[in-house]
Every structure is written in structure tokens, then in C-alpha cells.
Design an enzyme around this catalytic site. Structure first.
Site, PDB file in Angstrom:
ATOM      1  N   CYS A 149      -0.080  -8.625  46.420  1.00  9.53           N
ATOM      2  CA  CYS A 149       1.294  -8.270  46.873  1.00  9.53           C
ATOM      3  C   CYS A 149       1.957  -7.283  46.131  1.00  9.53           C
ATOM      4  O   CYS A 149       3.075  -6.817  46.357  1.00  9.53           O
ATOM      5  CB  CYS A 149       2.229  -9.356  46.979  1.00  9.53           C
ATOM      6  N   CYS A 205      -0.305 -14.316  42.603  1.00  7.80           N
ATOM      7  CA  CYS A 205       1.227 -14.881  42.512  1.00  7.80           C
ATOM      8  C   CYS A 205       1.131 -16.090  42.988  1.00  7.80           C
ATOM      9  O   CYS A 205       0.424 -16.382  44.055  1.00  7.80           O
ATOM     10  CB  CYS A 205       2.091 -13.995  42.522  1.00  7.80           C
ATOM     11  N   ASP A 260      37.897  26.589  77.658  1.00  6.33           N
ATOM     12  CA  ASP A 260      38.024  27.499  76.665  1.00  6.33           C
ATOM     13  C   ASP A 260      39.102  27.157  75.400  1.00  6.33           C
ATOM     14  O   ASP A 260      39.964  26.440  75.849  1.00  6.33           O
ATOM     15  CB  ASP A 260      38.258  28.964  77.344  1.00  6.33           C
ATOM     16  N   CYS A 295       1.598 -15.824  46.970  1.00 10.60           N
ATOM     17  CA  CYS A 295       0.652 -15.353  47.915  1.00 10.60           C
ATOM     18  C   CYS A 295      -0.564 -16.404  47.801  1.00 10.60           C
ATOM     19  O   CYS A 295      -1.235 -16.656  48.829  1.00 10.60           O
ATOM     20  CB  CYS A 295      -0.071 -13.970  46.956  1.00 10.60           C
ATOM     21  N   CYS A 342       0.775  -9.481  40.606  1.00 18.44           N
ATOM     22  CA  CYS A 342      -0.146  -9.901  41.441  1.00 18.44           C
ATOM     23  C   CYS A 342      -1.115  -8.816  42.118  1.00 18.44           C
ATOM     24  O   CYS A 342      -0.793  -7.842  42.354  1.00 18.44           O
ATOM     25  CB  CYS A 342       0.677 -10.482  42.812  1.00 18.44           C
TER      26      CYS A 342
END
Lengths: 526, 182
Positions: A110, A21, A341, A24, A107
Site C-alpha cells: 500500500c 504493513c 440590453d 495489508c 509497506c
């Protein structure tokens, strides 16, 4: 203008035809200009490359049967064509790009993470929906391990090309997918959430995005055979192909071996990588104070047996409810400097406590607002009261716990005696100082505590005669002293005890905590 | 006047045992007449083994010569050691496991039994030093042992035991049997 150079051309061509892509491609060209990645239309980026080198003509599909679909109106296309400045490149014509307008090929590197950007959109959406109060945020991204394998494959794919041109492309120079993703996120965050929000390396607010892609998980498997010592068998069912292990294996494996086992360039995936649900987490906020307990039928923590609530409400719930809603937190952890308590009141200055608020959506509170919150808690119930409410650091918790072990406490007990008494009979008690007791673990807590003998000191006592069978006993004791057992003896397992001192059966009818002598948290002036 | 007041306050003030423990009984342990044991069960499931008021040791002004926790050649209850929250190491007892043997000055001998299944946590060493505690305060300071039943069995252990009413029934049957001419 894109920061791409002539020398990048062969890389771009090779990667485009491999199925990478636009973003990238920018990464492999080592483009570190963040804005380049934020250009949101991938198509626009690609168009610009092709524009620069006159490869626009390559928009034609190789397969004549496939019809061209164009999202751009014809006249716009014409405009772009006319603005071609550089000479047509013949090499470009040769690199047949199957890319069409509106092409949605995933792609190969990626897996779509840097393409459709649904990860960032989802993250921004989640932050907005959570309605968090924040200045900065840190983005944590988890990517599937096979991305490393595919990156490695693409790098090898262009390495040859690069070397032939006499250039150098170090694997480390390639921009990481994670980094590019974060740059894009920064842009989106700034745009969608207002100018003050900044993505930083460290922040109390963390947004986590996890990506998985089961379709390509098998990409990593060949590494187990080629580099077996990188992959340790895991005890639980989790995959042995962790990102770390895969990276290590890729560092070791020689290029030739890699190419034998894995396609170069990588195979095209059919589906895009999808993000899991985005997690937003704000680091815990700690609220401290001191509480009083005025009720003799209120446990400190919710009393539930076999799913059934045995007693209504609890100290921690009464204190936590208004605080939780003010801070819009998901949950809390309550702890205090010791406990009393169910049937014991806490008077005086009260007992120090601290609450960890988990994932508070709102965290900024002024002193005035804290005072207001304190008032809200005090108005909500007459069973408890808080004071000195304040925000503290995590380290403060340890200061409170040290009080539990080391500091003295004062009590008042209402004692019943079997034999009738007179004032003179109990006056000697006032003179007893630093009485050391040997207390075996009381039977009433023995089911959940180890059996042991504990030495504890009663520093001083004073008595107030009531009638022939009752008197009030005030005690100042070491932390961890069991008062009730001192009074009734616990089957003789606490020695000495009040029965022995008074030579009669004694029992405790009521107990109040008068003070917890811890000087923390610091008092908040009214 | 004073004694009436004394009785009143004694009646009004529920003791520690009344408040936190349930009384269970085992009568005629191992078939031996009147060797009754009283098991005090705390609401947290821990049990304290004591002599019931009707036990022969507590009758007829007996005094104790010795108390022995060595119940066999290989086993002494005194050697019992538990560690940690889960009380590891404690000797596991069944209903008829002997806890100790008590010899009185009139040479009568009695064995005190566990009465319930569970892990032995401790035996009372105070009565070794001061046997009188057993005679004077059998229900409190003169207790014999503390046993922790298994969590799963904490309710079922009482199935073989008598509650207070059932026990008193048995006692009254005994006295009426005695008063009948044989």
C-alpha cells in the site's frame, strides 16, 4: 481479539517478512470487520499478531549492530510477555522479522497509504477547515496504478503457500486497499466530526483524496511490453498507465510471465505515498427567481473589454453577491430566460432567472431564510429587484430556457417620428394583428451571431400619442423578436418595419420590457 | 412654425447611425473625381459601405438604369454565402475589390469599391428591386454591402480612411477650387 485464524498464520508470516504493513496483512486474510482496521496504532496490530502466536521474541533485530529502540517502557513489555497464552511457535521464530518498535518501513503493497493514515487525517482536516454543512459524505479515493501491480505480486507470493496448505485465496476475496481506506475514514469521520456524519456511497458532498507516488511509477512499465494491446497511446501528455489499463493487463498476464518481469515480493520503497491536496466538493445548489431592472445603464453581465471594466456592476453581480455569501459558494453560473440590453428596463413581474451555486458550503435554507435573503438583495440596490426567490432542482433550468424560445413578451417603446404626426395617423397600428416580420440578423449583433433571416410575429400593438413627433408603442411579440430593429428598420433589413408602416423615418428612444410571459418559477406567496 | 419644430426635433434626436456608427470616408476612389464612399463602422467593428452624399450618382437628378453585382466572369457578389458564427465562406475583399457596377440612365457607369479589407457578409439586394432606395436613402436602406474586418485589423482599417472633418475639408477644397477661375 483479532478475527484471525490459525490458517492465516502462513500468510501472515510470508507477508510480514515481505514487508507488508499490518492492515495489508488483514486485507490478505480477508478480514472484513471494519473495526479491525480502525485500530489506529499499526504497531498495536502487529503486536497482537505476534502475541497470538508467540512470535514476540522476533522483535529482536537480525542485525545485531542495530540497536533496539523501544517506545514501550520495559515493564509494559514484560506484561505482554506474561500474557502469552498460546505455545511458542517455532515456525514463527524462523520467520525473522526485522520489525522493531517505531519501525517506519514503508509497506511494499500500500506504499504507506494504510500505515501512517495521513491521508485520512488530511481529509478530515480539510472537511473541518472548509466548514461545510453536511449530513453525509462520499469519499472518492484515487490510488496510483502501481498498487495493483504490487498487490498482484504479493498475492502470487502467498498463493503458493496457500495452495500447499490446501487452502484457496481468490484474488477477489482480498479486501481492496480503497475499501480499507474508506473504512478507516468512516471511523475517523465519526470520531472527529460528530456522530451524524456518515460516509455513504452517494452523497451531495464529495471528499476526494488523490495519492501519487512517482518513485514507483515505473513498476507498471513492464506491462506495456508484455500486454501491449491493453495500453492505448494517449493524445495528451497523460500517462498511458491508467488504473483500468493496468488492471486489465494483470488479468491477462500469465503468472509465470509476471514473475519473470516483476519481483515477488515487491521491492521496498524508500518513501511513503503522499496525498495530494484534498478536494472537497459539494454538489451545486440552484436558486431561481424573477428580476426587475430599473436602470438604463446596467448590463446583464459584467462589461469588460481588454481587461478594463466599461460599465459599473451588472444585473448578475448585484443578484449574485448576497446569495454567494449566504450560501458560502465558490462561484456561480447565472442564466435567465432571455436578456435585455443595457439601456432597457425590465418592469412588471420581471424576468425569470436561475443561478447555479458552485460548491456551496452551506446549503440548507428555510423558506423564511430565503425570504430574508430576497429582502437583503432588494435592499442592497435600487437598480434591481428580485421576487419569488427559491431553491430549485437542476431540471428546472431547462424549464426556464424553454421560456426563452417559446413564450411571448410585451414591451413599451418610445418612438420618434421624423415627419409630424397626429393621433389619427397612428391609430391604425392598434388594429394590426399577428404581423409577420422577416428579420435579418441585426447589424449590432452580427459580429457574434450567424447571418440568417428569422421570421417573428408581432401579435398585437397599441399606441399612445405623446406629441407631434413622439408616441408610445406597446407591443406583444413572439420570443426572439428584435424590437429596436422593427422600429428603425436596421438599414431596411427588417421587413416590414415601422418606418415603412408610417412612411417616415422612425427611431426608438426608450424601450421597456413590460412582461415576460413565462409561468416559471412558481410564485412564492408573500 | 412647423418646419422650425421639425428641424429642432431632427437636430435633437441622434439617429441610429449617430448613436452606434462612426463615419469614415474614402474620397476620389481610384483617382476618379468625387467618387466618394462612406464607410459606417459600428462599435462592434462591422462596416456598412455606402455612397457618400457627394458621389456623382446622387448628383444632378440621375436615375439608375441597372445595378450589377456580377463583377467578373467568375465572381458575383450575389453568390456570396456565409455560414455560422465565424461567417465562413464569405468572399475576402481588399480595399480595391469591386462590389458592384451601377449604370445610370445617362449611360454613365460607376464601380463601387470595398474600401476596406474584410469578409463580405452581404450585399444589399433591396436596391436591385428598388434602385430608388439608393438615391433616396443612400446612408440607410440604400446601403451597398456589409463587411466584417478581421478582429486584429478592426482598428487598423481606418488608418487609410478619412474621418468626417478631414472629408469635409476635402469637399470645401473642391468647391473653392471650382470657384477659382481656371
Amino acid at each position: 481479539m483479532l478475527p484471525l485464524k490459525e490458517k492465516d498464520k502462513p500468510i501472515i508470516q510470508k507477508l510480514l517478512s515481505a514487508g507488508c504493513c499490518a492492515r495489508c496483512i488483514l486485507r490478505f486474510c480477508c478480514v472484513s470487520v471494519q473495526a479491525a482496521y480502525r485500530n489506529y496504532k499499526e504497531k498495536k496490530i502487529v503486536n497482537t499478531y505476534l502475541l497470538i502466536w508467540g512470535m514476540y521474541a522476533l522483535y529482536k533485530s537480525k542485525d545485531a549492530a542495530e540497536s533496539e529502540t523501544s517506545e514501550d517502557p520495559p515493564n509494559k513489555r514484560a506484561k505482554l510477555e506474561t500474557s502469552i497464552t498460546d505455545a511458542q511457535s517455532e515456525e514463527g521464530a524462523a520467520a525473522v522479522v526485522k520489525l522493531k518498535d517505531g519501525d517506519s518501513r514503508v509497506c511494499v503493497v500500500c506504499l504507506g497509504i494504510l500505515q501512517e493514515l495521513c491521508g485520512t487525517t488530511q481529509a478530515v482536516k480539510a472537511v473541518k477547515a472548509g466548514n461545510y454543512e453536511f449530513d453525509t459524505l462520499v469519499l472518492s479515493v484515487s490510488l496510483p496504478a502501481q498498487l495493483c501491480v504490487r498487490e498482484h505480486s504479493c498475492w502470487l507470493h502467498v498463493k503458493k503457500e496457500v495452495r500447499e496448505k490446501g487452502l484457496v485465496l481468490n484474488k477477489d476475496d482480498v479486501i481492496q486497499v480503497k475499501e480499507a481506506f474508506k473504512w478507516i475514514m468512516q471511523g475517523m469521520v465519526a470520531k472527529e466530526l460528530g456522530g451524524t456524519a456518515v460516509v455513504t456511497k452517494v452523497s451531495p458532498f464529495e471528499v476526494s483524496v488523490e495519492f501519487t507516488h512517482s518513485e514507483t511509477d515505473a513498476d507498471c512499465h513492464f506491462l506495456a511490453a508484455t500486454c501491449p494491446d491493453c495500453f492505448k497511446p494517449t493524445k495528451n501528455k497523460q500517462s498511458v498507465f491508467t488504473r483500468m489499463a493496468v488492471v486489465k493487463a494483470l488479468e491477462k498476464i500469465p503468472d509465470g510471465k509476471f514473475l519473470k518481469h516483476y519481483p515477488c515480493p515487491p521491492k521496498q520503497p524508500t518513501s511513503s505515498c503522499s496525498p495530494q491536496e484534498v478536494q472537497c466538493l459539494r454538489v451545486s445548489v440552484f436558486v431561481a427567481g424573477r428580476y426587475n431592472k430599473f436602470c438604463r445603464s446596467l448590463p446583464q453581465t459584467p462589461w469588460v473589454i481588454d481587461g478594463e471594466r466599461r460599465m459599473e456592476s451588472s444585473v448578475e453581480e448585484l443578484i449574485a453577491a448576497p446569495i454567494l455569501s449566504a450560501f458560502r459558494a465558490d462561484g456561480f453560473n447565472f442564466s435567465s430566460s432571455g436578456r435585455e440590453d443595457v439601456d432597457v428596463r425590465t418592469l412588471g413581474n420581471g424576468r425569470p432567472f436561475a443561478m447555479e451555486l458552485l460548491n456551496p458550503h452551506k446549503s440548507r435554507f428555510s423558506k423564511e431564510q430565503m425570504k430574508q435573503l430576497q429582502e437583503t438583495i432588494n435592499q442592497s440596490s435600487d437598480k434591481i429587484k428580485v421576487r419569488d426567490l427559491q431553491i430549485v432542482t437542476r431540471e428546472a433550468m431547462s424549464r426556464m430556457k424553454e421560456g426563452e424560445e417559446e413564450k411571448t413578451k410585451s414591451y413599451t417603446a418610445l418612438v420618434w417620428t421624423q415627419k409630424p404626426i397626429q393621433r389619427e395617423d397612428i391609430s391604425f397600428i392598434d388594429d394590426i394583428k399577428d404581423l409577420t416580420l422577416d428579420q435579418k440578423t441585426p447589424l449590432r449583433v452580427l459580429h457574434r451571431r450567424a447571418l440568417a433571416v428569422r421570421q417573428r410575429a408581432i401579435h398585437s400593438m397599441s399606441t399612445r400619442f405623446l406629441d407631434s413627433h413622439h408616441f408610445y408603442l406597446r407591443l406583444k411579440t413572439q420570443a426572439g423578436t428584435y424590437i429596436k430593429e422593427f422600429v428603425h428598420g436596421d438599414f431596411g433589413r427588417t421587413n416590414p418595419n415601422l418606418c415603412q408602416l408610417l412612411k417616415t423615418n422612425t427611431d426608438i428612444l426608450e424601450l421597456d420590457v413590460e412582461s415576460v410571459d413565462v409561468d416559471w418559477p412558481p410564485p412564492v406567496p408573500e | 412654425m412647423e418646419s422650425v419644430e421639425h428641424e429642432d426635433t431632427k437636430a435633437n434626436a441622434p439617429s441610429v447611425i449617430d448613436r452606434y456608427y462612426t463615419r469614415w470616408y474614402r474620397a476620389d476612389m481610384k483617382g476618379k473625381p468625387c467618387e466618394d464612399h462612406c464607410i459606417l463602422q459600428h462599435s462592434n467593428r462591422i462596416c456598412v459601405i455606402t455612397l457618400a452624399e457627394t458621389h456623382p450618382i446622387l448628383q444632378n437628378g440621375r436615375t439608375i438604369k441597372c445595378i450589377n453585382y456580377q463583377i467578373s466572369n467568375g465572381c458575383s457578389r450575389l453568390k456570396n454565402k456565409v455560414s455560422g458564427k465565424s461567417k465562413r465562406g464569405g468572399q475576402f475583399l481588399t480595399d480595391f475589390a469591386p462590389l458592384c457596377r451601377i449604370t445610370c440612365t445617362d449611360e454613365t457607369e460607376y464601380t463601387i469599391y470595398s474600401c476596406i479589407r474584410g469578409r463580405l457578409l452581404e450585399v444589399n439586394e433591396n436596391i436591385l428591386e428598388t434602385p430608388n432606395l439608393l438615391l433616396e436613402k443612400p446612408s440607410t436602406e440604400g446601403y451597398i454591402a456589409v463587411i466584417l474586418p478581421k478582429f486584429e485589423e478592426s482598428k487598423s482599417i481606418t488608418e487609410n480612411l478619412l474621418n468626417r472633418d478631414e472629408f469635409e475639408n476635402i469637399i470645401s477644397k473642391r468647391s473653392s477650387a471650382q470657384s477659382q477661375p481656371s
